[in-house]
Design a protein around this motif. Structure first.
Motif, mmCIF file in Angstrom:
data_model
loop_
_atom_site.group_PDB
_atom_site.id
_atom_site.type_symbol
_atom_site.label_atom_id
_atom_site.label_comp_id
_atom_site.label_asym_id
_atom_site.label_seq_id
_atom_site.Cartn_x
_atom_site.Cartn_y
_atom_site.Cartn_z
ATOM 1 N N LYS A 23 0.822 -1.219 0.000
ATOM 2 C CA LYS A 23 0.000 0.000 0.000
ATOM 3 C C LYS A 23 0.854 1.266 0.000
ATOM 4 O O LYS A 23 0.516 2.234 -0.673
ATOM 5 C CB LYS A 23 -0.934 0.004 1.211
ATOM 6 C CG LYS A 23 -2.051 -1.011 1.097
ATOM 7 C CD LYS A 23 -2.921 -0.980 2.337
ATOM 8 C CE LYS A 23 -4.105 -1.919 2.205
ATOM 9 N NZ LYS A 23 -4.961 -1.868 3.404
ATOM 10 N N ARG A 24 1.939 1.267 0.747
ATOM 11 C CA ARG A 24 2.763 2.477 0.866
ATOM 12 C C ARG A 24 3.729 2.659 -0.286
ATOM 13 O O ARG A 24 3.923 3.768 -0.763
ATOM 14 C CB ARG A 24 3.546 2.449 2.176
ATOM 15 C CG ARG A 24 2.674 2.649 3.369
ATOM 16 C CD ARG A 24 3.507 2.691 4.627
ATOM 17 N NE ARG A 24 2.633 2.785 5.790
ATOM 18 C CZ ARG A 24 2.988 2.444 7.004
ATOM 19 N NH1 ARG A 24 4.199 1.995 7.240
ATOM 20 N NH2 ARG A 24 2.142 2.554 8.001
ATOM 21 N N PHE A 25 4.383 1.575 -0.695
ATOM 22 C CA PHE A 25 5.423 1.717 -1.704
ATOM 23 C C PHE A 25 4.954 1.304 -3.093
ATOM 24 O O PHE A 25 5.025 2.080 -4.041
ATOM 25 C CB PHE A 25 6.682 0.920 -1.327
ATOM 26 C CG PHE A 25 7.693 0.954 -2.434
ATOM 27 C CD1 PHE A 25 8.462 2.087 -2.630
ATOM 28 C CD2 PHE A 25 7.821 -0.109 -3.305
ATOM 29 C CE1 PHE A 25 9.364 2.147 -3.688
ATOM 30 C CE2 PHE A 25 8.712 -0.061 -4.353
ATOM 31 C CZ PHE A 25 9.478 1.070 -4.539
ATOM 32 N N PHE A 26 4.510 0.067 -3.231
ATOM 33 C CA PHE A 26 4.243 -0.482 -4.555
ATOM 34 C C PHE A 26 3.160 0.297 -5.282
ATOM 35 O O PHE A 26 3.321 0.667 -6.445
ATOM 36 C CB PHE A 26 3.867 -1.966 -4.449
ATOM 37 C CG PHE A 26 4.016 -2.721 -5.741
ATOM 38 C CD1 PHE A 26 5.165 -3.443 -5.989
ATOM 39 C CD2 PHE A 26 3.011 -2.713 -6.698
ATOM 40 C CE1 PHE A 26 5.312 -4.156 -7.173
ATOM 41 C CE2 PHE A 26 3.160 -3.414 -7.881
ATOM 42 C CZ PHE A 26 4.311 -4.132 -8.117
ATOM 43 N N VAL A 27 2.047 0.563 -4.618
ATOM 44 C CA VAL A 27 0.956 1.308 -5.246
ATOM 45 C C VAL A 27 1.432 2.699 -5.657
ATOM 46 O O VAL A 27 1.174 3.141 -6.783
ATOM 47 C CB VAL A 27 -0.273 1.399 -4.311
ATOM 48 C CG1 VAL A 27 -1.291 2.395 -4.838
ATOM 49 C CG2 VAL A 27 -0.909 0.025 -4.136
ATOM 50 N N SER A 28 2.139 3.372 -4.776
ATOM 51 C CA SER A 28 2.645 4.713 -5.092
ATOM 52 C C SER A 28 3.574 4.687 -6.299
ATOM 53 O O SER A 28 3.498 5.550 -7.171
ATOM 54 C CB SER A 28 3.381 5.302 -3.895
ATOM 55 O OG SER A 28 2.504 5.465 -2.819
ATOM 56 N N ALA A 29 4.462 3.708 -6.328
ATOM 57 C CA ALA A 29 5.414 3.607 -7.434
ATOM 58 C C ALA A 29 4.702 3.291 -8.751
ATOM 59 O O ALA A 29 5.033 3.855 -9.791
ATOM 60 C CB ALA A 29 6.462 2.542 -7.124
ATOM 61 N N ILE A 41 -6.409 -3.861 -4.246
ATOM 62 C CA ILE A 41 -5.755 -4.953 -3.525
ATOM 63 C C ILE A 41 -6.872 -5.711 -2.818
ATOM 64 O O ILE A 41 -7.637 -5.126 -2.056
ATOM 65 C CB ILE A 41 -4.723 -4.444 -2.501
ATOM 66 C CG1 ILE A 41 -3.633 -3.629 -3.187
ATOM 67 C CG2 ILE A 41 -4.097 -5.627 -1.748
ATOM 68 C CD1 ILE A 41 -2.631 -3.009 -2.223
ATOM 69 N N LEU A 42 -6.962 -6.992 -3.093
ATOM 70 C CA LEU A 42 -8.028 -7.816 -2.528
ATOM 71 C C LEU A 42 -7.420 -9.021 -1.816
ATOM 72 O O LEU A 42 -6.384 -9.547 -2.236
ATOM 73 C CB LEU A 42 -8.954 -8.311 -3.650
ATOM 74 C CG LEU A 42 -9.513 -7.199 -4.533
ATOM 75 C CD1 LEU A 42 -9.395 -7.568 -5.989
ATOM 76 C CD2 LEU A 42 -10.931 -6.910 -4.159
ATOM 77 N N ARG A 43 -8.065 -9.455 -0.757
ATOM 78 C CA ARG A 43 -7.640 -10.667 -0.053
ATOM 79 C C ARG A 43 -8.625 -11.773 -0.385
ATOM 80 O O ARG A 43 -9.841 -11.573 -0.324
ATOM 81 C CB ARG A 43 -7.610 -10.436 1.460
ATOM 82 C CG ARG A 43 -7.106 -11.662 2.239
ATOM 83 C CD ARG A 43 -6.974 -11.357 3.721
ATOM 84 N NE ARG A 43 -8.199 -10.884 4.323
ATOM 85 C CZ ARG A 43 -9.155 -11.675 4.839
ATOM 86 N NH1 ARG A 43 -9.008 -12.970 4.829
ATOM 87 N NH2 ARG A 43 -10.233 -11.153 5.369
ATOM 88 N N LEU A 44 -8.128 -12.937 -0.737
ATOM 89 C CA LEU A 44 -8.994 -14.060 -1.027
ATOM 90 C C LEU A 44 -9.641 -14.556 0.250
ATOM 91 O O LEU A 44 -8.956 -14.744 1.265
ATOM 92 C CB LEU A 44 -8.207 -15.206 -1.667
ATOM 93 C CG LEU A 44 -8.133 -15.177 -3.198
ATOM 94 C CD1 LEU A 44 -7.339 -14.001 -3.688
ATOM 95 C CD2 LEU A 44 -7.614 -16.482 -3.718
ATOM 96 N N LEU A 45 -10.943 -14.753 0.203
ATOM 97 C CA LEU A 45 -11.680 -15.252 1.359
ATOM 98 C C LEU A 45 -11.823 -16.764 1.333
ATOM 99 O O LEU A 45 -12.099 -17.369 2.368
ATOM 100 C CB LEU A 45 -13.067 -14.598 1.415
ATOM 101 C CG LEU A 45 -13.067 -13.084 1.601
ATOM 102 C CD1 LEU A 45 -14.495 -12.547 1.561
ATOM 103 C CD2 LEU A 45 -12.382 -12.700 2.899
ATOM 104 N N ALA A 77 11.483 -3.598 -12.429
ATOM 105 C CA ALA A 77 12.115 -2.899 -11.302
ATOM 106 C C ALA A 77 11.277 -3.030 -10.033
ATOM 107 O O ALA A 77 11.809 -3.241 -8.941
ATOM 108 C CB ALA A 77 12.333 -1.431 -11.642
ATOM 109 N N LEU A 78 9.953 -2.936 -10.171
ATOM 110 C CA LEU A 78 9.084 -3.076 -8.999
ATOM 111 C C LEU A 78 9.131 -4.504 -8.458
ATOM 112 O O LEU A 78 9.171 -4.716 -7.241
ATOM 113 C CB LEU A 78 7.655 -2.676 -9.349
ATOM 114 C CG LEU A 78 7.465 -1.185 -9.616
ATOM 115 C CD1 LEU A 78 6.049 -0.903 -10.098
ATOM 116 C CD2 LEU A 78 7.767 -0.374 -8.372
ATOM 117 N N ARG A 79 9.135 -5.497 -9.356
ATOM 118 C CA ARG A 79 9.242 -6.893 -8.918
ATOM 119 C C ARG A 79 10.564 -7.128 -8.190
ATOM 120 O O ARG A 79 10.613 -7.824 -7.172
ATOM 121 C CB ARG A 79 9.127 -7.839 -10.108
ATOM 122 C CG ARG A 79 7.720 -8.189 -10.490
ATOM 123 C CD ARG A 79 7.681 -9.344 -11.470
ATOM 124 N NE ARG A 79 8.172 -8.995 -12.786
ATOM 125 C CZ ARG A 79 7.441 -8.457 -13.748
ATOM 126 N NH1 ARG A 79 6.182 -8.197 -13.553
ATOM 127 N NH2 ARG A 79 7.972 -8.185 -14.918
#
Length: 100
Positions: A23-29, A41-45, A77-79
């Protein structure tokens, strides 16, 4: 609309830290590239007991050209940053979808 989905299986011990980092880094980048028009961003239930937490990270692109540019110039680069930060504590696979 092109939907780029990456499914991550993250070790339970690092799941909170991983989500915070995403949430802080990847999304911003990713958004700083000005190529994706939205993200989720979703969490599998419906989890299997695999010793981890499963998330779906989605980026939406207006065109295939925008997606291709993102892949060519930014995705690796993000990966690599994620791999450096979390090592082998996650697994992932990508899918590419088109809204019809």
């Amino acid at each position: 609309m092109i939907l780029y989905n990456t499914t991550y299986s993250v070790a339970t011990e690092i799941a909170d830290d991983w989500l915070r980092w995403m949430k802080r880094f990847f999304v911003s980048a990713a958004e700083a590239t000005e190529l994706p028009v939205s993200h989720k961003i979703l969490r599998l239930l419906t989890e299997l007991d695999n010793g981890g937490v499963t998330y779906s990270f989605q980026l939406s692109f207006e065109t295939m050209s925008d997606y291709n540019t993102y892949q060519e110039l930014h995705a690796n680069a993000l990966r690599q940053r994620m791999q450096h930060r979390f090592g082998n504590q996650f697994l992932s696979f990508d899918t590419l979808l088109e809204e019809v």
